[in-house]
Design a protein around this motif. Structure first.
Motif, PDB file in Angstrom:
ATOM      1  N   ALA A  32       0.857  -1.192   0.000  1.00  0.00           N
ATOM      2  CA  ALA A  32       0.000   0.000   0.000  1.00  0.00           C
ATOM      3  C   ALA A  32       0.889   1.236   0.000  1.00  0.00           C
ATOM      4  O   ALA A  32       1.810   1.348   0.816  1.00  0.00           O
ATOM      5  N   ILE A  33       0.627   2.159  -0.930  1.00  0.00           N
ATOM      6  CA  ILE A  33       1.385   3.414  -1.004  1.00  0.00           C
ATOM      7  C   ILE A  33       0.538   4.492  -0.340  1.00  0.00           C
ATOM      8  O   ILE A  33      -0.410   5.027  -0.946  1.00  0.00           O
ATOM      9  N   ILE A  34       0.851   4.803   0.903  1.00  0.00           N
ATOM     10  CA  ILE A  34       0.066   5.774   1.678  1.00  0.00           C
ATOM     11  C   ILE A  34       0.640   7.164   1.436  1.00  0.00           C
ATOM     12  O   ILE A  34       1.813   7.421   1.717  1.00  0.00           O
ATOM     13  N   GLY A  35      -0.224   8.045   0.914  1.00  0.00           N
ATOM     14  CA  GLY A  35       0.258   9.343   0.451  1.00  0.00           C
ATOM     15  C   GLY A  35       0.481   9.320  -1.047  1.00  0.00           C
ATOM     16  O   GLY A  35       1.258  10.112  -1.589  1.00  0.00           O
ATOM     17  N   ALA A  36      -0.205   8.378  -1.720  1.00  0.00           N
ATOM     18  CA  ALA A  36      -0.118   8.292  -3.180  1.00  0.00           C
ATOM     19  C   ALA A  36      -0.549   9.624  -3.794  1.00  0.00           C
ATOM     20  O   ALA A  36      -1.418  10.331  -3.267  1.00  0.00           O
ATOM     21  N   LEU A  65       4.107   1.548   2.399  1.00  0.00           N
ATOM     22  CA  LEU A  65       5.084   2.616   2.217  1.00  0.00           C
ATOM     23  C   LEU A  65       4.387   3.908   2.605  1.00  0.00           C
ATOM     24  O   LEU A  65       3.437   4.346   1.944  1.00  0.00           O
ATOM     25  N   ILE A  66       4.840   4.540   3.698  1.00  0.00           N
ATOM     26  CA  ILE A  66       4.174   5.731   4.227  1.00  0.00           C
ATOM     27  C   ILE A  66       4.987   6.961   3.842  1.00  0.00           C
ATOM     28  O   ILE A  66       6.137   7.134   4.275  1.00  0.00           O
ATOM     29  N   THR A  67       4.398   7.818   3.024  1.00  0.00           N
ATOM     30  CA  THR A  67       5.098   9.014   2.536  1.00  0.00           C
ATOM     31  C   THR A  67       4.509  10.295   3.112  1.00  0.00           C
ATOM     32  O   THR A  67       4.873  11.382   2.684  1.00  0.00           O
ATOM     33  N   THR A  68       3.603  10.177   4.066  1.00  0.00           N
ATOM     34  CA  THR A  68       2.966  11.357   4.659  1.00  0.00           C
ATOM     35  C   THR A  68       3.868  11.964   5.739  1.00  0.00           C
ATOM     36  O   THR A  68       4.796  11.319   6.216  1.00  0.00           O
ATOM     37  N   PRO A  69       3.588  13.215   6.167  1.00  0.00           N
ATOM     38  CA  PRO A  69       4.460  13.884   7.155  1.00  0.00           C
ATOM     39  C   PRO A  69       4.485  13.175   8.505  1.00  0.00           C
ATOM     40  O   PRO A  69       3.555  12.434   8.861  1.00  0.00           O
ATOM     41  N   ILE A 111       9.122   7.030   5.424  1.00  0.00           N
ATOM     42  CA  ILE A 111      10.075   7.902   4.733  1.00  0.00           C
ATOM     43  C   ILE A 111      10.378   9.164   5.533  1.00  0.00           C
ATOM     44  O   ILE A 111      11.513   9.643   5.557  1.00  0.00           O
ATOM     45  N   ALA A 112       9.398   9.714   6.198  1.00  0.00           N
ATOM     46  CA  ALA A 112       9.515  11.047   6.808  1.00  0.00           C
ATOM     47  C   ALA A 112      10.639  11.129   7.833  1.00  0.00           C
ATOM     48  O   ALA A 112      10.920  10.175   8.556  1.00  0.00           O
ATOM     49  N   GLY A 113      11.274  12.308   7.879  1.00  0.00           N
ATOM     50  CA  GLY A 113      12.178  12.652   8.964  1.00  0.00           C
ATOM     51  C   GLY A 113      11.407  13.414  10.026  1.00  0.00           C
ATOM     52  O   GLY A 113      10.174  13.497   9.992  1.00  0.00           O
TER      53      GLY A 113
END
Length: 716
Positions: A13-17, A71-75, A97-99
């Motif tokens: 699942a691509i979260i923040g697609a 895969l979580i690309t949200t803040p 991914i987020a810092g």
């Protein structure tokens, strides 16, 4: 939990697609589609109905079918809620991914602790956060976005996305090797380095593990897993943060512990890890170790078509600790028959123009050299691959024939060949053939030599492996009842350190040659004790409030007469009261004056990354100035105790200099082993300092001993 569903996910699942091509949520989907990912892709974005032709979902829990990985690309602030939703779907893993977590200070650290708590409650394993992503090249699961990453048998773990990009680019441009997996470890908040090692150890596709490390949270567990893994597969590691500036930089990036201490380096090497110092050595060493058999006897032959390269290679390899043995007379005779009279057939071997008209002579020489039982491997340096370019095009076919022969030779002889060539940039087919057979070729002579030394280091480790070096403690294995009583008494009084006579009693219980001191509470008692010792004595203050006796002028040496002892007793008490008026003074310790000898120091401490470590070196007042020490992670075996003593700069002094008799190294070694046993027996001990330890021609005297306890409740 097994990492299989995380590393080999069949659905992502691509979260923040996103439909925005600049966003990670778009790039990840496009890369998975372009790479023909074999699993199912689920874009997640409540504002979109479809992205790149794929149905979009409002949240993970709304997906009908199972989801292995997110895969979580949200803040960063959104992550806890996202993980809660993933838990409803029983997602096995999340790549964050987020810092903005532990690397950003106390607020970020609290957020990182929160996402770990939520993940564990929902049985989700986390890669990251603050990660560049991960890739499973076998299944084309590319969650990084890099294109055209070569597939192969090297697993890459890195805490720097830029370092990973550098390594992958080098592989693509200069090698035929590639990668089985890549993991951007990030902050190591949940899945730790040692867990990745455990996974890759059992992975059938992976033949070597390459690591770039900035910090490590569980050093001892890592060493234990590295020890098991390196017996099956080579591990190559570059640790940054050696300088103070480097430590600050590493800390700001990952939020983890940093620093390549002597403790870390020796511990890594002891667990079988090949440690490299320079970034340009990292991939070449991994390529070499994943392709070639190790050098079994630490002995290498050098074959060159020019004296300069041969001499430089010999110097570099010698500095790296690789032996360059003499060839047998039979080998030399066969080489003389093959090469011109001017050729040097000692080791290094210089063909002296013998290959100019026929480069297949390289293969003939290699066959002769590798048959020599003293030779464990071969380094060929110079022009190979360029004869068809420099002299005549017809020689290219001969070079290709030689490459075929040498490739088969490595497989047959099970001895490695490493090449250095001036013509790698020209990309001749002969060099391509060498790489096809797994023979690496480098344009840097220094890197070629480093790769040879890595083959020798690995061969030596595998040959000398011993089960006692697995970094495992058997707590309280030899603890004594009286020893536990001493520690309990100190704890009961609320003390964080043992008094000197208590420390020495604990040492005595384990057979240590500590001086037989006695506690005196009056001058008369001190005189009486001194008479029984029948030699001059030392008086020392005993107080839980005065840890450093010299600072309080609480030590007097070489006292012989009753008057001297009485006067010194009163003087020490007065000095102690002046230094610390409220000090709890238990009395004066009376110790026999030690015989002359060599002063050394033996100590242990608790390292934040690796747990208990031991230190040995030149002692007395010189310890802070000379800093001639050797360190090891505990426990140690007799072999490592001997090695520690021998690797210090002051080791030759123990052999006796200028006509002096040698010192008792055997008993000194037993003191190091006793310290290892003591720490294993009493997990309460935080730090132990034996200084000085005086080594005599026969015997050893532990003159001073200090033992500090761990804070209550942190014994393990």
């Amino acid at each position: 939990m097994s990492l299989d569903k995380v590393m080999n996910a069949e659905s992502v699942a691509i979260i923040g697609a996103s439909k925005n091509e600049t966003k990670r949520g778009f790039q990840a989907i496009r890369t998975l589609l372009d790479g023909n990912y074999e699993g199912i892709i689920y874009p997640v974005n409540p504002k979109e109905k479809s992205i790149l032709g794929l149905k979009c979902y409002s949240r993970v829990s709304a997906i009908e079918d199972p989801v292995d990985l997110a895969l979580i690309t949200t803040p960063a602030p959104t992550i806890p809620a996202v993980l809660e939703d993933c838990g409803k779907k029983e997602v096995s893993g999340a790549v964050i991914i987020a810092g903005g977590f532990g690397e950003m200070g106390s607020e970020g650290k609290r957020l990182e602790e929160e996402i770990v708590r939520v993940a564990r409650e929902n049985h989700i394993r986390i890669i990251g956060p603050n990660t560049s992503g991960m890739m499973n090249l076998r299944d084309q699961m590319n969650l990084v976005g890099l294109r055209e990453v070569p597939r192969g048998d090297i697993a890459l773990l890195s805490q720097s996305g830029n370092m990973a990009l550098t390594i992958m680019t080098e592989a693509k441009l200069k090698s035929l090797k590639g990668f089985s997996y890549y993991v951007g470890v990030g902050n190591e908040a949940d899945i730790r380095f040692h867990e990745y090692l455990e996974f890759f150890r059992e992975d059938k596709v992976t033949h070597a593990i390459l690591m770039y490390v900035e910090g490590m949270r569980e050093g001892r567990k890592f060493l234990q897993e590295a020890h098991k893994t390196s017996l099956k597969k080579p591990i190559i590691l570059l640790k940054s943060g050696r300088s103070s500036t480097g430590k600050r930089s590493a800390g700001s990036h990952t939020g983890a512990l940093a620093g390549m201490s002597v403790v870390a380096k020796t511990a890594f090497q002891r667990s079988g890890i090949i440690v490299v110092e320079n970034s340009d050595e990292l991939f070449p060493v991994a390529e070499t170790l994943s392709s070639l058999p190790p050098i079994r006897n630490n002995k290498i032959a050098i074959l060159a078509d020019g004296g300069g390269h041969a001499t430089i290679a010999a110097d570099v390899l010698t500095d790296l600790g690789v032996q360059i043995p003499e060839l047998s007379e039979k080998t030399r005779e066969r080489l003389r028959e093959l090469l011109p009279r001017s050729a040097a057939v000692i080791n290094p071997i210089d063909v002296a123009g013998g290959t100019d008209s026929d480069p297949t002579v390289f293969a003939d020489c290699a066959d002769i050299i590798l048959k020599d039982p003293e030779v464990g491997g071969l380094l060929i340096v110079g022009l190979f691959g360029g004869y068809g370019i420099r002299f005549a095009e017809s020689l290219s076919l001969m070079e290709e024939d030689a490459a075929h022969r040498m490739g088969k030779m490595v497989r047959k002889r099970k001895k490695p060949i490493v090449f250095h060539s001036l013509y790698t940039s020209a990309k001749p087919h002969a060099l391509h053939l060498l790489r096809y057979y797994g023979i690496p070729v480098y344009d840097s002579l220094d890197i070629a030599c480093k790769c040879v030394s890595a083959l020798a280091e690995r061969g030596t480790y595998l040959h000398r492996y011993h089960f006692k070096t697995n970094f495992t403690f058997h707590w309280r294995a030899k603890a004594k009842h009286e020893g536990n009583q001493i520690i309990r008494s100190a704890r009961k009084e609320g003390r964080s350190a043992l008094l000197e006579h208590e420390a020495k009693k604990l040492l005595h219980l384990h057979g240590a040659p500590a001086s037989k001191d006695r506690l005196a509470r009056t001058p008369d008692e001190a005189v009486s004790i001194a008479k029984r010792m029948k030699r001059n004595v030392v008086l020392k203050i005993v107080s839980p409030d005065i840890l450093h006796k010299s600072d309080a002028k609480g030590v007097r040496l070489n006292l012989g007469t009753e008057d001297e002892i009485r006067a010194a007793f009163d003087e020490i008490i007065e000095n102690a009261k002046a230094f610390r008026p409220d000090a709890d003074i238990r009395g004066i310790l009376v110790a026999p004056m030690a015989r002359k000898g060599l002063e050394v120091i033996v100590g242990t401490k608790y390292d934040d990354q690796f747990g208990p470590v031991i230190m040995y070196g030149l002692g007395g007042i010189m310890v802070e100035v000379i800093k001639d020490i050797s360190t090891r992670v505990l426990p140690i075996s007799p072999v490592f105790a001997k090695t520690m003593i021998g690797e210090t700069k002051s080791a030759p002094i123990l052999e006796g200099i200028r006509g002096e008799a040698p010192y008792d190294k055997r008993t000194l070694k037993s003191v190091l082993l006793m310290c290892s046993e003591l720490i294993e027996s009493y997990p309460d001990i935080q730090e132990m300092d034996l200084n000085p330890v005086i080594v005599h021609e026969q015997g050893v005297s532990i003159v001073d001993a200090r033992i500090i306890l761990k804070p209550e409740g942190k014994q393990h």
